[in-house]
Scaffold this active site. Structure first.
Site, PDB file in Angstrom:
ATOM      1  N   CYS A  16      22.694 -49.571   3.948  1.00 18.46           N
ATOM      2  CA  CYS A  16      21.648 -49.941   4.920  1.00 18.46           C
ATOM      3  C   CYS A  16      22.073 -51.106   5.811  1.00 18.46           C
ATOM      4  CB  CYS A  16      20.360 -50.308   4.195  1.00 18.46           C
ATOM      5  SG  CYS A  16      19.732 -48.941   3.223  1.00 18.46           S
TER       6      CYS A  16
ATOM      7  N   HIS B  20      15.918 -53.407   9.832  1.00 16.27           N
ATOM      8  CA  HIS B  20      16.319 -52.113   9.259  1.00 16.27           C
ATOM      9  C   HIS B  20      15.050 -51.377   8.864  1.00 16.27           C
ATOM     10  CE1 HIS B  20      17.788 -49.058   6.642  1.00 16.27           C
ATOM     11  NE2 HIS B  20      17.369 -49.657   5.545  1.00 16.27           N
TER      12      HIS B  20
ATOM     13  N   ASN C 171      13.920 -43.356   7.017  1.00 19.73           N
ATOM     14  CA  ASN C 171      14.969 -44.355   6.810  1.00 19.73           C
ATOM     15  C   ASN C 171      16.331 -43.670   6.949  1.00 19.73           C
ATOM     16  OD1 ASN C 171      16.958 -45.988   5.666  1.00 19.73           O
ATOM     17  ND2 ASN C 171      15.603 -46.857   4.108  1.00 19.73           N
TER      18      ASN C 171
HETATM   19  C1  LIG Z   1       9.351 -45.954  -2.955  1.00 18.92           C
HETATM   20  C2  LIG Z   1       8.026 -46.683  -2.912  1.00 18.92           C
HETATM   21  C3  LIG Z   1       7.244 -46.264  -1.673  1.00 18.92           C
HETATM   22  C4  LIG Z   1       7.252 -46.303  -4.145  1.00 18.92           C
HETATM   23  O1  LIG Z   1       6.056 -47.030  -4.200  1.00 18.92           O
HETATM   24  P1  LIG Z   1       5.623 -47.712  -5.570  1.00 18.92           P
HETATM   25  O2  LIG Z   1       4.247 -48.182  -5.410  1.00 18.92           O
HETATM   26  O3  LIG Z   1       6.657 -48.692  -5.953  1.00 18.92           O
HETATM   27  O4  LIG Z   1       5.619 -46.472  -6.502  1.00 18.92           O
HETATM   28  P2  LIG Z   1       6.301 -46.244  -7.892  1.00 18.92           P
HETATM   29  O5  LIG Z   1       7.726 -45.881  -7.704  1.00 18.92           O
HETATM   30  O6  LIG Z   1       5.957 -47.347  -8.851  1.00 18.92           O
HETATM   31  O7  LIG Z   1       5.477 -45.004  -8.282  1.00 18.92           O
HETATM   32  C5  LIG Z   1       4.050 -45.029  -8.406  1.00 18.92           C
HETATM   33  C6  LIG Z   1       3.627 -43.628  -8.707  1.00 18.92           C
HETATM   34  O8  LIG Z   1       3.780 -42.819  -7.517  1.00 18.92           O
HETATM   35  C7  LIG Z   1       4.556 -41.684  -7.848  1.00 18.92           C
HETATM   36  N1  LIG Z   1       5.341 -41.289  -6.686  1.00 18.92           N
HETATM   37  C8  LIG Z   1       6.587 -41.683  -6.315  1.00 18.92           C
HETATM   38  N2  LIG Z   1       6.931 -41.060  -5.188  1.00 18.92           N
HETATM   39  C9  LIG Z   1       5.902 -40.294  -4.813  1.00 18.92           C
HETATM   40  C10 LIG Z   1       5.674 -39.426  -3.749  1.00 18.92           C
HETATM   41  N3  LIG Z   1       6.581 -39.208  -2.790  1.00 18.92           N
HETATM   42  N4  LIG Z   1       4.488 -38.791  -3.680  1.00 18.92           N
HETATM   43  C11 LIG Z   1       3.543 -38.970  -4.614  1.00 18.92           C
HETATM   44  N5  LIG Z   1       3.712 -39.783  -5.685  1.00 18.92           N
HETATM   45  C12 LIG Z   1       4.881 -40.432  -5.770  1.00 18.92           C
HETATM   46  C13 LIG Z   1       5.417 -42.105  -8.998  1.00 18.92           C
HETATM   47  O9  LIG Z   1       5.862 -40.992  -9.736  1.00 18.92           O
HETATM   48  C14 LIG Z   1       4.475 -42.988  -9.785  1.00 18.92           C
HETATM   49  O10 LIG Z   1       3.635 -42.165 -10.537  1.00 18.92           O
HETATM   50  P3  LIG Z   1       3.161 -42.619 -12.020  1.00 18.92           P
HETATM   51  O11 LIG Z   1       2.414 -43.910 -11.806  1.00 18.92           O
HETATM   52  O12 LIG Z   1       2.318 -41.483 -12.471  1.00 18.92           O
HETATM   53  O13 LIG Z   1       4.425 -42.795 -12.793  1.00 18.92           O
HETATM   54  C15 LIG Z   1       8.205 -48.203  -2.897  1.00 18.92           C
HETATM   55  O14 LIG Z   1       8.681 -48.649  -4.124  1.00 18.92           O
HETATM   56  C16 LIG Z   1       9.110 -48.650  -1.811  1.00 18.92           C
HETATM   57  O15 LIG Z   1       8.830 -48.486  -0.644  1.00 18.92           O
HETATM   58  N6  LIG Z   1      10.219 -49.289  -2.177  1.00 18.92           N
HETATM   59  C17 LIG Z   1      11.221 -49.685  -1.223  1.00 18.92           C
HETATM   60  C18 LIG Z   1      12.010 -48.489  -0.921  1.00 18.92           C
HETATM   61  C19 LIG Z   1      12.900 -48.685   0.236  1.00 18.92           C
HETATM   62  O16 LIG Z   1      12.549 -49.270   1.212  1.00 18.92           O
HETATM   63  N7  LIG Z   1      14.101 -48.182   0.115  1.00 18.92           N
HETATM   64  C20 LIG Z   1      15.049 -48.263   1.098  1.00 18.92           C
HETATM   65  C21 LIG Z   1      15.722 -49.569   1.043  1.00 18.92           C
HETATM   66  S1  LIG Z   1      17.026 -49.591   2.127  1.00 18.92           S
END
Ligand SMILES: CC(C)(COP(=O)(O)OP(=O)(O)OC[C@H]1O[C@@H](n2cnc3c(N)ncnc32)[C@H](O)[C@@H]1OP(=O)(O)O)[C@@H](O)C(=O)NCCC(=O)NCCS
Length: 331
Positions: free
Chosen positions: A113, A258, A288
């Site tokens: 990234c 980013h 992204n």
């Molecule tokens: C990925 C992201 C959106 C997930 O959000 P979060 O609140 O942390 O979610 P979690 O990973 O803890 O998951 C919460 C729940 O949503 C679910 N979930 C994950 N992806 C999902 C999707 N696409 N649709 C529906 N549910 C989803 C998970 O399975 C989890 O379910 P559970 O509670 O039954 O286990 C968030 O962590 C994020 O944006 N992180 C940064 C990612 C990023 O920017 N990456 C690039 C960096 S360069």
């Protein structure tokens, strides 16, 4: 003192648009979940046969056209990608061949990234030392072929996407223009928090049927951990790079963060105390695209007239590695 300045920018995304509803048809997710958590509404994915180098070529041609330069005028290529078309060689040489430049140096930068910011630092150093004059800097990715497009991979499949951005850099002696400072970091403690485990040369063989069955060739992410670090490191880095040049966030005409996640960008904006018009986001339309997000956003800003000569700009990135960094420049 010679500095490097932007002479042209360009971008390209695959024709195929993938909406949140398209993803809901393939995995257990919803448009509402994706919009609320990430801000993304749609993204572009390549179709079979379309490569990262194809996207890079299209973006590069546009950047060269804006710069008024032919490929033969390029002295070097710096190509940021975490998803090269092949394990080896890197994508720089494929782009060199497609553009039909001379036999110029072409290197790949593997900092995910943060790839575009790191690539700018290399090109800038080459230009300032007088080693090369006109450098094509590219950020290009094909993520869709490396993601688990099922419910199991939904935390990455809804976020990452394909695209390319390019910029042509050249020297300037104008004291009021050009790239001013960088702030670059890494912390390998978190290398496995956002990574692709296999194929890897530590394995004999580099990829096995078992690894494929286990899905270890897919992008894997601990989203919470990435989020937690990104919202601290990005503003910290912007403040640091501005401090080097004696400026503050209030002086910025535009910050291009980013495009990791719209919620991350909003927290970065808030923590730097920036107004909406000082921050550019387009993740809603592209997802992204890793190393490509900043040059794609930059090209959109340039073509929309959002930046004028002399404006203070900053780009900041955070991601896999963890690697992060920022650059400050006067347009
Ligand atoms: C990925 C992201 C959106 C997930 O959000 P979060 O609140 O942390 O979610 P979690 O990973 O803890 O998951 C919460 C729940 O949503 C679910 N979930 C994950 N992806 C999902 C999707 N696409 N649709 C529906 N549910 C989803 C998970 O399975 C989890 O379910 P559970 O509670 O039954 O286990 C968030 O962590 C994020 O944006 N992180 C940064 C990612 C990023 O920017 N990456 C690039 C960096 S360069």
């Amino acid at each position: 003192m010679t500095r490097s300045q932007f002479l042209g920018t360009g971008m390209a995304v695959p024709e195929q648009v993938v909406t949140n509803d398209d993803l809901s048809a393939r995995m257990d997710t919803t448009d509402e979940w994706i919009r609320t958590r990430t801000g993304i509404q749609e993204r572009h994915w390549v179709r079979e046969g379309e490569t990262g180098a194809d996207l890079a070529r299209a973006a590069s041609r546009r950047a060269l056209e804006m710069a008024g330069l032919e490929p033969a005028a390029l002295d070097a290529i710096v190509y940021a990608t975490s998803t090269p078309d092949h394990f080896a060689p890197g994508n720089g040489v494929f782009l060199q061949r497609m553009l039909g430049t001379g036999p110029i140096p072409a290197i790949d930068i593997r900092t995910q990234c943060s790839g575009f910011v790191y690539s700018l630092s290399v090109a800038d150093a080459w230009i300032r030392t007088g080693m090369y004059r006109h450098i094509l800097v590219v950020g290009a990715e094909v993520q869709c072929t490396g993601m688990d497009i099922s419910t199991q991979g939904r935390n990455t499949a809804v976020i990452f996407a394909d695209g390319a951005g390019a910029a042509v850099l050249g020297p300037t002696d104008d004291p009021d223009r050009g790239i001013l400072a960088f702030d670059l970091h890494s912390d390998g403690t978190y290398a496995e928090k956002l990574w692709v485990d296999s194929p890897g040369s530590m394995y004999h063989p580099r990829v096995s049927h078992q690894q494929l069955d286990e899905g270890r060739h897919f992008l894997a992410m601990d989203g919470k951990e990435v989020f937690r670090h990104a919202v601290v490191r990005m503003p910290e880095s912007v403040a640091a790079v501005l401090a080097v040049i004696g400026a503050s966030p209030a002086d910025l005409k535009l910050l291009i963060p980013h495009q990791a996640n719209l919620r991350i960008s909003e927290m970065v904006q808030k923590s730097l105390g920036l107004r909406d018009d000082q921050v550019y986001n387009n993740i809603q339309r592209y997802g992204n695209t890793t190393a490509a997000t900043i040059p794609i956003a930059l090209d959109e800003c340039v073509r929309a007239g959002r930046v004028s000569r002399g404006d203070l700009l900053a780009f900041t990135a955070f991601g896999s590695g963890f690697l992060w960094g920022s650059v400050a420049l006067r347009w």
